[in-house]
Design a protein around this motif. Sequence first.
Motif, mmCIF file in Angstrom:
data_model
loop_
_atom_site.group_PDB
_atom_site.id
_atom_site.type_symbol
_atom_site.label_atom_id
_atom_site.label_comp_id
_atom_site.label_asym_id
_atom_site.label_seq_id
_atom_site.Cartn_x
_atom_site.Cartn_y
_atom_site.Cartn_z
ATOM 1 N N ALA A 89 5.042 -2.416 -5.372
ATOM 2 C CA ALA A 89 3.933 -1.770 -4.670
ATOM 3 C C ALA A 89 4.083 -0.255 -4.693
ATOM 4 C CB ALA A 89 3.864 -2.270 -3.226
ATOM 5 N N ALA A 90 5.318 0.215 -4.536
ATOM 6 C CA ALA A 90 5.565 1.663 -4.487
ATOM 7 C C ALA A 90 5.458 2.306 -5.868
ATOM 8 C CB ALA A 90 6.941 1.936 -3.893
ATOM 9 N N ASP A 138 1.456 -2.128 2.869
ATOM 10 C CA ASP A 138 0.313 -2.281 1.971
ATOM 11 C C ASP A 138 0.244 -3.656 1.319
ATOM 12 O OD1 ASP A 138 -0.291 0.400 2.478
ATOM 13 O OD2 ASP A 138 1.025 1.074 0.852
ATOM 14 N N HIS A 188 5.522 1.173 1.871
ATOM 15 C CA HIS A 188 4.603 0.382 1.059
ATOM 16 C C HIS A 188 4.634 -1.090 1.452
ATOM 17 C CE1 HIS A 188 3.055 3.293 -1.906
ATOM 18 N NE2 HIS A 188 4.192 3.923 -1.685
#
Length: 438
Positions: free
Chosen positions: A134-135, A291, A288
């Motif tokens: 995600a990051a 998210d 993250h």
Amino acid sequence: MLNLSLGMNLWEEANYYIPGGSMLLSKNKNLFSPEYWPCYYKKAKGYVVEDLDGNQFIDFASNGIGACTLGFANTEVDEHVIKTVKNGVMSSLNCPAEVALAKALVDLHPWSDMVRFARTGGEANAISIRIARAASGRDKVAICGYHGWHDWYLAANIADNDQLGEHLLEGLGSKGVPSILKDTVIPIRYNNFDDLEKIKLNDDIGVLKMEPTRMFKPANGYLESIREICDNKGIILIFDECTSGFREANGGVHLNSPVAPDMCILGKALGNGYAITAVLGRRDIMEHAIDTFISSTFWTEAIGPNAALKTLEIIDRETTWLTLPNLGKQVKEIWMKYGADYQIELDVSGLDALPVFRFTGDNSSILKTAFTEMMLDRRILATTQFYPSIAHDSNSINLYASAVKNVFSKISDYLNQNLPVHKLCIGKICKPSFKRLN
């Protein structure tokens, strides 16, 4: 010869109800002695294990697969857990110990800022990959080491069943892993500088996960080179220290090196047998996690974090990271001394706190089985690896050394007289890998 009938009978029953017989590959009797391994325990305390048939053994094997560096059933940890249980291990509210534990781990790892907890190493590995992907915004992952059983990792074996063979376990099956994950994981070999070119030349890699050390120390400049590549290419570097953590440093073993990761995984020794694992990371990466969806009911129970807090207290007080390598080094010296004395060819390796040896040559599996069985006859649980605990003392080391001397002497007699070494074994020979253990 030991009476192991209750354990063996229960194993047969287990295989009828449980695929593979046990929940953990590393506790499958066929890896050690298919005909002569106790299988189940009734009681474990310190370094002594009692099986279902009442046999007591000194444990010079894995000590809970490396989870019990303080020894089995450590009184202080258990009493703290019992107090926790009496106050309730689950409610509709959060467990305050998880905040205290997060702060304690960040304090031990100054490069980190935030923590997420799980209960198993496989979960923690999957969590770290999700957050790092995600990051980074990229899907492909380079790996170097053993990182569990989840789809993201076993995807490395979709194209070639041997791709993970040099990462602890051979022949790991990938059936059930979606074929669309093929080529999403790129294995590299430890301390192999040439393999680093795979990462330099692949712009799709967003994550590099590795064990910073297990069998060998990093070569001069190896971790530094990896850190430089990750910095230059915007790759998130994760150190998987589920196994190595707290064994040769108070925290991750990487604290002994000049290289800091972007994320780190800790487990096993963190709870001294109670289920708790942690994913540490820099704030800009860990945020993250918000998210994406990462959540589980039993990551919020109170036993794991409380056990870990008490374990960390004891680790710090007893400086266990100094004791464990010393114990492991003594065992390495026992193997090397009696291997040399009796002209048995051995390959001794591993960190001092995680020593391992291997019988070399064509009869390695036969000799491993024979060694295990003859050590059992001397009331010692022993394979070709040893996970020390601070419960082990000079008396246990001396008993182990005497047993190894006697067993190596008997093996040597067979080898020198060219006798069939398989006759040293009670029955079937142990399996060398994952492939169809039952």
